[in-house]
Design a protein around this motif. Structure first.
Motif, PDB file in Angstrom:
ATOM      1  N   ALA A 131      -3.146  -4.684   4.385  1.00 36.05           N
ATOM      2  CA  ALA A 131      -2.752  -6.093   4.322  1.00 36.05           C
ATOM      3  C   ALA A 131      -1.523  -6.264   3.443  1.00 36.05           C
ATOM      4  CB  ALA A 131      -3.899  -6.940   3.765  1.00 36.05           C
ATOM      5  N   ASP A 132      -0.686  -7.224   3.830  1.00 34.02           N
ATOM      6  CA  ASP A 132       0.455  -7.626   3.013  1.00 34.02           C
ATOM      7  C   ASP A 132      -0.011  -8.766   2.123  1.00 34.02           C
ATOM      8  OD1 ASP A 132       2.729  -7.277   5.831  1.00 34.02           O
ATOM      9  OD2 ASP A 132       1.940  -5.799   4.427  1.00 34.02           O
ATOM     10  N   VAL A 133      -0.014  -8.512   0.821  1.00 32.76           N
ATOM     11  CA  VAL A 133      -0.617  -9.454  -0.131  1.00 32.76           C
ATOM     12  C   VAL A 133       0.396  -9.837  -1.197  1.00 32.76           C
ATOM     13  CG1 VAL A 133      -2.461  -9.798  -1.812  1.00 32.76           C
ATOM     14  CG2 VAL A 133      -2.896  -8.432   0.238  1.00 32.76           C
ATOM     15  N   LYS A 134       0.440 -11.126  -1.491  1.00 25.86           N
ATOM     16  CA  LYS A 134       1.190 -11.579  -2.664  1.00 25.86           C
ATOM     17  C   LYS A 134       0.172 -11.756  -3.785  1.00 25.86           C
ATOM     18  CE  LYS A 134       4.582 -14.898  -4.352  1.00 25.86           C
ATOM     19  NZ  LYS A 134       3.955 -14.889  -5.687  1.00 25.86           N
ATOM     20  N   SER A 135       0.279 -10.943  -4.805  1.00 28.99           N
ATOM     21  CA  SER A 135      -0.646 -11.054  -5.922  1.00 28.99           C
ATOM     22  C   SER A 135      -0.100 -12.053  -6.938  1.00 28.99           C
ATOM     23  CB  SER A 135      -0.862  -9.695  -6.579  1.00 28.99           C
ATOM     24  OG  SER A 135       0.207  -9.382  -7.434  1.00 28.99           O
ATOM     25  N   LEU A 136      -0.968 -12.434  -7.854  1.00 30.95           N
ATOM     26  CA  LEU A 136      -0.575 -13.371  -8.907  1.00 30.95           C
ATOM     27  C   LEU A 136       0.252 -12.685  -9.988  1.00 30.95           C
ATOM     28  CD1 LEU A 136      -3.963 -15.246  -9.231  1.00 30.95           C
ATOM     29  CD2 LEU A 136      -1.848 -16.157  -8.265  1.00 30.95           C
ATOM     30  N   ASP A 137       0.297 -11.356  -9.947  1.00 31.81           N
ATOM     31  CA  ASP A 137       0.926 -10.598 -11.031  1.00 31.81           C
ATOM     32  C   ASP A 137       2.270  -9.993 -10.671  1.00 31.81           C
ATOM     33  OD1 ASP A 137      -2.373  -9.409 -11.618  1.00 31.81           O
ATOM     34  OD2 ASP A 137      -1.327 -11.018 -12.681  1.00 31.81           O
ATOM     35  N   LEU A 138       2.614  -9.989  -9.371  1.00 36.77           N
ATOM     36  CA  LEU A 138       3.836  -9.319  -8.925  1.00 36.77           C
ATOM     37  C   LEU A 138       4.695 -10.275  -8.115  1.00 36.77           C
ATOM     38  CD1 LEU A 138       2.295  -5.949  -7.681  1.00 36.77           C
ATOM     39  CD2 LEU A 138       3.494  -6.347  -9.847  1.00 36.77           C
ATOM     40  N   CYS A 139       6.004 -10.021  -8.115  1.00 39.40           N
ATOM     41  CA  CYS A 139       6.901 -10.804  -7.274  1.00 39.40           C
ATOM     42  C   CYS A 139       6.901 -10.216  -5.876  1.00 39.40           C
ATOM     43  CB  CYS A 139       8.318 -10.768  -7.838  1.00 39.40           C
ATOM     44  SG  CYS A 139       8.484 -11.535  -9.452  1.00 39.40           S
ATOM     45  N   GLY A 140       6.921 -11.070  -4.877  1.00 37.29           N
ATOM     46  CA  GLY A 140       6.980 -10.596  -3.504  1.00 37.29           C
ATOM     47  C   GLY A 140       5.651 -10.059  -3.007  1.00 37.29           C
ATOM     48  N   ARG A 141       5.629  -9.649  -1.747  1.00 37.70           N
ATOM     49  CA  ARG A 141       4.412  -9.113  -1.136  1.00 37.70           C
ATOM     50  C   ARG A 141       4.393  -7.597  -1.235  1.00 37.70           C
ATOM     51  NH1 ARG A 141       5.670 -13.091   2.868  1.00 37.70           N
ATOM     52  NH2 ARG A 141       4.219 -14.841   2.731  1.00 37.70           N
ATOM     53  N   GLN A 142       3.199  -7.063  -1.387  1.00 40.29           N
ATOM     54  CA  GLN A 142       2.987  -5.622  -1.428  1.00 40.29           C
ATOM     55  C   GLN A 142       1.988  -5.251  -0.347  1.00 40.29           C
ATOM     56  OE1 GLN A 142       4.712  -3.846  -3.727  1.00 40.29           O
ATOM     57  NE2 GLN A 142       5.538  -5.726  -4.624  1.00 40.29           N
ATOM     58  N   ALA A 143       2.089  -4.041   0.160  1.00 41.03           N
ATOM     59  CA  ALA A 143       1.130  -3.550   1.144  1.00 41.03           C
ATOM     60  C   ALA A 143      -0.001  -2.840   0.412  1.00 41.03           C
ATOM     61  CB  ALA A 143       1.806  -2.596   2.111  1.00 41.03           C
ATOM     62  N   TYR A 144      -1.228  -3.233   0.737  1.00 41.09           N
ATOM     63  CA  TYR A 144      -2.408  -2.627   0.129  1.00 41.09           C
ATOM     64  C   TYR A 144      -3.254  -1.974   1.222  1.00 41.09           C
ATOM     65  CZ  TYR A 144      -1.290  -5.189  -4.121  1.00 41.09           C
ATOM     66  OH  TYR A 144      -0.662  -5.675  -5.242  1.00 41.09           O
ATOM     67  N   TRP A 145      -3.975  -0.932   0.812  1.00 37.01           N
ATOM     68  CA  TRP A 145      -4.848  -0.202   1.732  1.00 37.01           C
ATOM     69  C   TRP A 145      -6.263  -0.129   1.186  1.00 37.01           C
ATOM     70  CZ3 TRP A 145      -3.418   1.949   6.407  1.00 37.01           C
ATOM     71  CH2 TRP A 145      -2.054   2.015   6.673  1.00 37.01           C
ATOM     72  N   GLY A 146      -7.229  -0.178   2.087  1.00 39.54           N
ATOM     73  CA  GLY A 146      -8.584   0.143   1.724  1.00 39.54           C
ATOM     74  C   GLY A 146      -8.804   1.640   1.812  1.00 39.54           C
ATOM     75  N   ARG A 147     -10.014   2.077   1.443  1.00 36.57           N
ATOM     76  CA  ARG A 147     -10.320   3.509   1.462  1.00 36.57           C
ATOM     77  C   ARG A 147     -10.830   3.972   2.819  1.00 36.57           C
ATOM     78  NH1 ARG A 147     -12.971   5.311  -4.324  1.00 36.57           N
ATOM     79  NH2 ARG A 147     -11.205   4.688  -5.610  1.00 36.57           N
ATOM     80  N   GLY A 148     -11.221   3.043   3.664  1.00 37.41           N
ATOM     81  CA  GLY A 148     -11.650   3.407   5.004  1.00 37.41           C
ATOM     82  C   GLY A 148     -13.155   3.416   5.181  1.00 37.41           C
ATOM     83  N   THR A 149     -13.558   3.276   6.433  1.00 37.62           N
ATOM     84  CA  THR A 149     -14.964   3.366   6.800  1.00 37.62           C
ATOM     85  C   THR A 149     -15.064   4.239   8.051  1.00 37.62           C
ATOM     86  OG1 THR A 149     -16.977   2.098   7.282  1.00 37.62           O
ATOM     87  CG2 THR A 149     -14.923   1.219   8.177  1.00 37.62           C
ATOM     88  N   GLN A 150     -16.029   5.139   8.067  1.00 40.45           N
ATOM     89  CA  GLN A 150     -16.137   6.107   9.163  1.00 40.45           C
ATOM     90  C   GLN A 150     -16.867   5.491  10.349  1.00 40.45           C
ATOM     91  OE1 GLN A 150     -14.843   9.210   9.505  1.00 40.45           O
ATOM     92  NE2 GLN A 150     -15.712   9.275  11.580  1.00 40.45           N
ATOM     93  N   VAL A 151     -16.296   5.682  11.515  1.00 37.39           N
ATOM     94  CA  VAL A 151     -16.919   5.265  12.774  1.00 37.39           C
ATOM     95  C   VAL A 151     -17.060   6.508  13.648  1.00 37.39           C
ATOM     96  CG1 VAL A 151     -16.604   3.947  14.890  1.00 37.39           C
ATOM     97  CG2 VAL A 151     -16.050   2.913  12.674  1.00 37.39           C
ATOM     98  N   THR A 152     -18.274   6.743  14.104  1.00 34.60           N
ATOM     99  CA  THR A 152     -18.544   7.893  14.977  1.00 34.60           C
ATOM    100  C   THR A 152     -19.225   7.411  16.246  1.00 34.60           C
ATOM    101  OG1 THR A 152     -18.802   9.344  13.053  1.00 34.60           O
ATOM    102  CG2 THR A 152     -19.668  10.142  15.152  1.00 34.60           C
TER     103      THR A 152
END
Length: 121
Positions: free
Chosen positions: A97-118
């Protein structure tokens, strides 16, 4: 700090369904585009689907007509409803997700750790 956490993965038989969730939390000002990626062993990471804040969606050809992406902006949460699943859908599914945090200027891309699907019988 901003975190993305996926849930809902597991083992499903071919033709079955699963629903994944991705929740963004932390010091968030706003969440812009959200995306689901997947990565299978030995394969490149693939963009599965994306959704904007006003719910404009895109899908990869491999999942179009079977998967549905959605989001709840009030909860900063995204979903992926996966139907008619196939063995080739087996992968680790990651939230981005592209997120604008309260602590940084501009948007940053964040990643989750993932979930396995089989998908297997």
């Amino acid at each position: 700090q901003v975190q993305l956490v996926e849930s809902g993965g597991g083992l499903v038989q071919p033709g079955g369904s699963l629903r994944l969730s991705c929740a963004a939390s932390g010091r968030i000002d706003s969440v812009n585009v959200m995306r689901w990626y997947r990565q299978a062993p030995g394969k490149q990471r693939e963009l599965v689907a994306s959704i904007t804040t006003n719910s404009i969606t895109t899908y990869s050809d491999s999942v179009k007509g079977r998967f549905t992406i959605s989001r709840d902006n009030n909860k900063n949460t995204m979903y992926l409803q996966m139907n008619s699943m196939e063995p080739d859908d087996t992968a680790t599914y990651l939230c981005n997700a592209d997120v604008k945090s309260l602590d940084l200027c501009g948007r940053q891309a964040y990643w989750g750790r993932g979930t396995q699907v089989t998908v297997s019988s």
